[in-house]
Design an enzyme around this catalytic site. Structure first.
Site, PDB file in Angstrom:
ATOM      1  N   ASP A 130       0.829  -1.205   0.000  1.00 44.45           N
ATOM      2  CA  ASP A 130       0.000   0.000   0.000  1.00 44.45           C
ATOM      3  C   ASP A 130       0.869   1.264   0.000  1.00 44.45           C
ATOM      4  O   ASP A 130       0.439   2.315   0.483  1.00 44.45           O
ATOM      5  CB  ASP A 130      -0.948   0.009   1.200  1.00 44.45           C
ATOM      6  CG  ASP A 130      -0.213  -0.066   2.534  1.00 44.45           C
ATOM      7  OD1 ASP A 130       1.020  -0.283   2.525  1.00 44.45           O
ATOM      8  OD2 ASP A 130      -0.867   0.109   3.584  1.00 44.45           O
ATOM      9  N   GLU A 131       2.067   1.160  -0.551  1.00 44.32           N
ATOM     10  CA  GLU A 131       2.978   2.301  -0.635  1.00 44.32           C
ATOM     11  C   GLU A 131       3.002   2.856  -2.062  1.00 44.32           C
ATOM     12  O   GLU A 131       3.180   2.118  -3.030  1.00 44.32           O
ATOM     13  CB  GLU A 131       4.393   1.902  -0.220  1.00 44.32           C
ATOM     14  CG  GLU A 131       4.530   1.605   1.267  1.00 44.32           C
ATOM     15  CD  GLU A 131       5.966   1.293   1.657  1.00 44.32           C
ATOM     16  OE1 GLU A 131       6.288   1.370   2.858  1.00 44.32           O
ATOM     17  OE2 GLU A 131       6.761   0.955   0.767  1.00 44.32           O
TER      18      GLU A 131
END
Length: 309
Positions: free
Chosen positions: A233-234
């Site tokens: 989720d970066e």
């Protein structure tokens, strides 16, 4: 086919010419024969049909036209491929090389085509060159697809970590040593509360969040920015030619759009993001810039209430 034979025992010149024309017309690629000075002395059926299909004519690309002049006019109009073709063709006509090849795009309103121009030296009493335009659209499309898959995230279509690193290095290299160059900004984003989405609603719901996040980032970023998914989720954004105020404005815009709720499986779910920014200094490396943006993101996340990560 009956061959007419002269008294000497060889085929007549008219028959030889007919055979040569038939062979030329049988070639599937648009092909022309050039004299030593670049004049077109013969073209095949594919060459004539390609000219007609693309708004050309015999007066502009047919027999008697100097092909070098055609290339030079195209180069003068801003076509860099035409200049390279002209240079390679001159070497073939001068006998400096036996063959020259150049791939070039030839898009139309209906199709994105690619061709390989191959110029081959013709020896003999009348030297010149054979120029053929080979349609390589199918191969090029496959190559471009493979290249895209190797450099982009398969889920969101954003740049992956490898491509993102290359783009960042290129942006910083252009900035290095040139004080007059605009600054390069970097944003590092980490989605808050993302893990519970997978745990409570399944990975398909998590994928929907990631896809929506990518869509919102594209809408919020500028056309010249590069958006990447670095993993999980970066996300990160390269913002070239930006001021510190502009970078903070971009970060605020992204923070606001990612704070909006997602409608997933009938549930309104909020997955905001912690955003860190960094304005790269002249001479800074990509690894250093990314580290500083990452640290700024974690400082932002730590300042938020516990349990938001």
């Amino acid at each position: 086919m009956v061959t007419t034979v002269e008294a000497t025992g060889g085929p007549s010149s008219s028959t030889s010419r007919q055979v040569a024309d038939a062979v030329l017309d049988a070639l599937p690629d648009a092909t022309a024969v050039l004299s030593a000075d670049g004049n077109i002395v013969a073209v095949n059926h594919a060459w004539r049909m390609f000219a007609l299909d693309n708004g050309g004519s015999a007066t502009t690309t047919g027999v008697g036209v100097n092909y070098l002049n055609v290339c030079e006019r195209a180069a003068a109009a801003g076509c860099s491929d035409a200049e390279l073709v002209s240079l390679g063709l001159r070497e073939v006509l001068d006998g400096k090389t036996v063959e020259s090849e150049h791939e070039y795009p030839c898009p139309s309103p209906a199709a994105g085509r690619w061709f390989l121009l191959r110029a081959t030296h013709l020896a003999g009493p009348r030297p010149g060159a054979l120029v053929a335009h080979v349609n390589i659209t199918r191969r090029k499309a496959a190559e471009l697809t493979l290249a895209h898959e190797a450099s982009h995230d398969p889920l969101t279509g954003l740049a992956n970590r490898t491509l993102f690193g290359k783009r960042l290095s290129a942006a910083l290299t252009a900035r290095r040593g040139r004080s007059s160059q605009p600054d390069v900004g970097l944003l590092f984003l980490d989605l808050d509360k993302f893990k519970p989405v997978n745990d409570n609603h399944g990975h398909s719901a998590g994928d929907e969040i990631l896809l929506t996040t990518a869509h919102r980032l594209r809408a919020a970023a500028r056309p010249q920015d590069t958006i990447g998914r670095l993993g999980g989720d970066e996300f990160a954004i390269i913002a070239p030619r930006i001021t510190r105020m502009g970078l903070e404005s971009l970060a605020a815009r992204i923070t606001a759009t990612l704070a909006e709720a997602h409608l997933i499986h009938g549930h309104s779910i909020q997955v905001p993001a912690s955003v860190g920014t960094h304005l790269a200094a002249p001479g800074e490396t990509a690894a250093s810039a990314l580290h500083h943006a990452d640290q700024a993101m974690y400082a932002n996340k730590a300042a938020r209430r516990p349990g938001d990560g």
